[in-house]
Design a protein around this motif. Sequence first.
Motif, PDB file in Angstrom:
ATOM      1  N   LEU A 146       0.824  -1.210   0.000  1.00 36.30           N
ATOM      2  CA  LEU A 146       0.000   0.000   0.000  1.00 36.30           C
ATOM      3  C   LEU A 146       0.860   1.264   0.000  1.00 36.30           C
ATOM      4  O   LEU A 146       0.386   2.344   0.397  1.00 36.30           O
ATOM      5  N   SER A 147       2.074   1.157  -0.483  1.00 35.41           N
ATOM      6  CA  SER A 147       2.969   2.333  -0.449  1.00 35.41           C
ATOM      7  C   SER A 147       2.399   3.543  -1.199  1.00 35.41           C
ATOM      8  O   SER A 147       2.677   4.682  -0.811  1.00 35.41           O
ATOM      9  N   PRO A 148       1.558   3.366  -2.254  1.00 36.40           N
ATOM     10  CA  PRO A 148       0.975   4.566  -2.868  1.00 36.40           C
ATOM     11  C   PRO A 148       0.099   5.364  -1.894  1.00 36.40           C
ATOM     12  O   PRO A 148      -0.182   6.543  -2.134  1.00 36.40           O
ATOM     13  N   TYR A 149      -0.347   4.727  -0.814  1.00 40.89           N
ATOM     14  CA  TYR A 149      -1.164   5.435   0.188  1.00 40.89           C
ATOM     15  C   TYR A 149      -0.287   5.985   1.325  1.00 40.89           C
ATOM     16  O   TYR A 149      -0.790   6.578   2.266  1.00 40.89           O
ATOM     17  N   GLY A 150       1.020   5.724   1.237  1.00 45.35           N
ATOM     18  CA  GLY A 150       1.928   6.076   2.329  1.00 45.35           C
ATOM     19  C   GLY A 150       2.125   7.580   2.453  1.00 45.35           C
ATOM     20  O   GLY A 150       2.062   8.319   1.464  1.00 45.35           O
ATOM     21  N   SER A 151       2.404   7.998   3.676  1.00 46.72           N
ATOM     22  CA  SER A 151       2.626   9.422   3.952  1.00 46.72           C
ATOM     23  C   SER A 151       3.929   9.888   3.307  1.00 46.72           C
ATOM     24  O   SER A 151       4.924   9.168   3.305  1.00 46.72           O
ATOM     25  N   ASP A 152       3.934  11.104   2.772  1.00 46.28           N
ATOM     26  CA  ASP A 152       5.170  11.679   2.236  1.00 46.28           C
ATOM     27  C   ASP A 152       6.096  12.130   3.366  1.00 46.28           C
ATOM     28  O   ASP A 152       7.296  12.187   3.204  1.00 46.28           O
TER      29      ASP A 152
END
Length: 545
Positions: free
Chosen positions: A166-172
Amino acid sequence: MSSLTHSKAWSALKTHFQYIQNESMREIFRKDPDRFKKFSLRLDDIIFDYSKNRIHEETIALLVDLAESQGLRQKIEAMFTGKIINITEHRAVLHTALRNRSNTPVYVDGKDVMPDINRVLAQMRAFCAAVRAGDWKGYSGRAITDIVSIGIGGSGLGPKMVSAALSPYGSDRLKVHYVSNVDQTNLVEVLKPLSAETTLFVIASKVFNTQETMMNARSARNWLTERSGSEAAIPKHFVAISTHAENVARFGIDTENMFEFWDWVGGRYSLWSAVGLSTALSIGMDHFEELLQGAYEADLHFRHTPFDRNIPVIMALLGVWYNNFFGADSHAVIPYDQSMRYFADYLQQGDMESNGKSVDLDGNRVDYSTGPIIWGQPGTNGQHAFFQLIHQGTKLIPCDFMAAANSHYPLPEHHDILISNFLAQPEALMNGLTEEEVKARLSPEEREDRVLVASKVFDGNKPSNAFLYKKMTPRTLGSLIAFYEHKIFTQGVIWHINSFDQMGVELGKVLAKAILPELKNDRIITSHDSSTNGLINAYKQYKER
Ligand code: F6P
């Protein structure tokens, strides 16, 4: 002979196998244009195609009879309702309660566990909000930028796999790192670029005395206190996830900073509990709860759908079919999805620690094969590594393929290439290439080369399943993971084994503890077999002091 291999259902499958073992899937597909329709299922947007298997409708009916005769229906209810199904450890098995989004009561020993689950979810939500918003400050007043999650096995593999998927949903703003190996290389390399002022350690361990995790946690604590100059920094930089408050306090983490879970959550089934905190910190609590929602929907499907339309049950039955009748030893999991790069690693523990058993629930040695070897890596990389053996080697290796119809990222040409490979490999495995077809592709001189022709023939008839979903979302991932968990459970029921203990990992741990002091003295060691003695003494000689 065991009652399983003696059963009517088993005998019927053996007879059926005689007749099906030489059938060609290519032929079956040619004769039956409706095969995809007949042998594919859906949950929401997840399509499960199992048509490329060496089965007929009768095969599924016979396998379902086997599952029924092993009491699958009753065992599913026993799991969901908190019965003590882990009989060697006298525990209920209730990872399903962790994602029970209906919130209806689930009882263990007469106590509803849902209020505790909801309390910890709320605690996670508040903590994630504070850290993600930068309100949770480190010892110098700066906001947290890096999470280092320390935990091994079930306390590491699940969150690491989910965070990557789910890295596309990860915080920047927040980066999550995972440390599990006691090999210092793991911790040292992760910490190298980080600042102690802005690093938060999440120590995950069910028992909180696992040797590797405690060693890594101690070194992490030293790293922090050396840089901050004081132990006073610990409460702002260490949180614990455990079932064991005393061990957490003994380590020096305030139990105020502890996220609880319970002994009815098996380690390898714990990513849905507070063990998922590192993931939740990365993707946010709303997305974490969507993950739970996806698993909950798969739970409902598993619990209430007839077995012949039930995705995890069919996955399990096909596994039994190949494992016990075709003699397949392994099962490959090949996501055409880079974000799922740790999925096979995660499933190795999930499946092999659960069903790597040779004693049944009555204490008898089994006379049939149990859990398969699980392995795999993402396509297309695997194609350029081990696919040769799957296509033309001498072993039968059933495969699961999976892919998302849409990427989260913006290079569409890549995705069509990826998907064309995801589609082509199962097709090639199933169809193969006959001698005539090989010759038709060769020049007249090449056709005369017997070795060349024989080397280019693919037998085909290699089974596979395929999952196709719209996009890798938290909900889709939750459902996929839960399918595999229930597949493992169903196979354990059919094999009449306890899928929820892991006695096989204990002996090595005990022996390592005995060897450790022997490495620290100057004596020649003679207390083991000659091989172990020889290696210990060579290590002591080599070791730079
Ligand atoms: O050694 C196996 C095991 O007990 C796994 O089952 C578990 O997931 C892992 O160790 C880690 O255990 P813990 O979470 O208690 O540190």
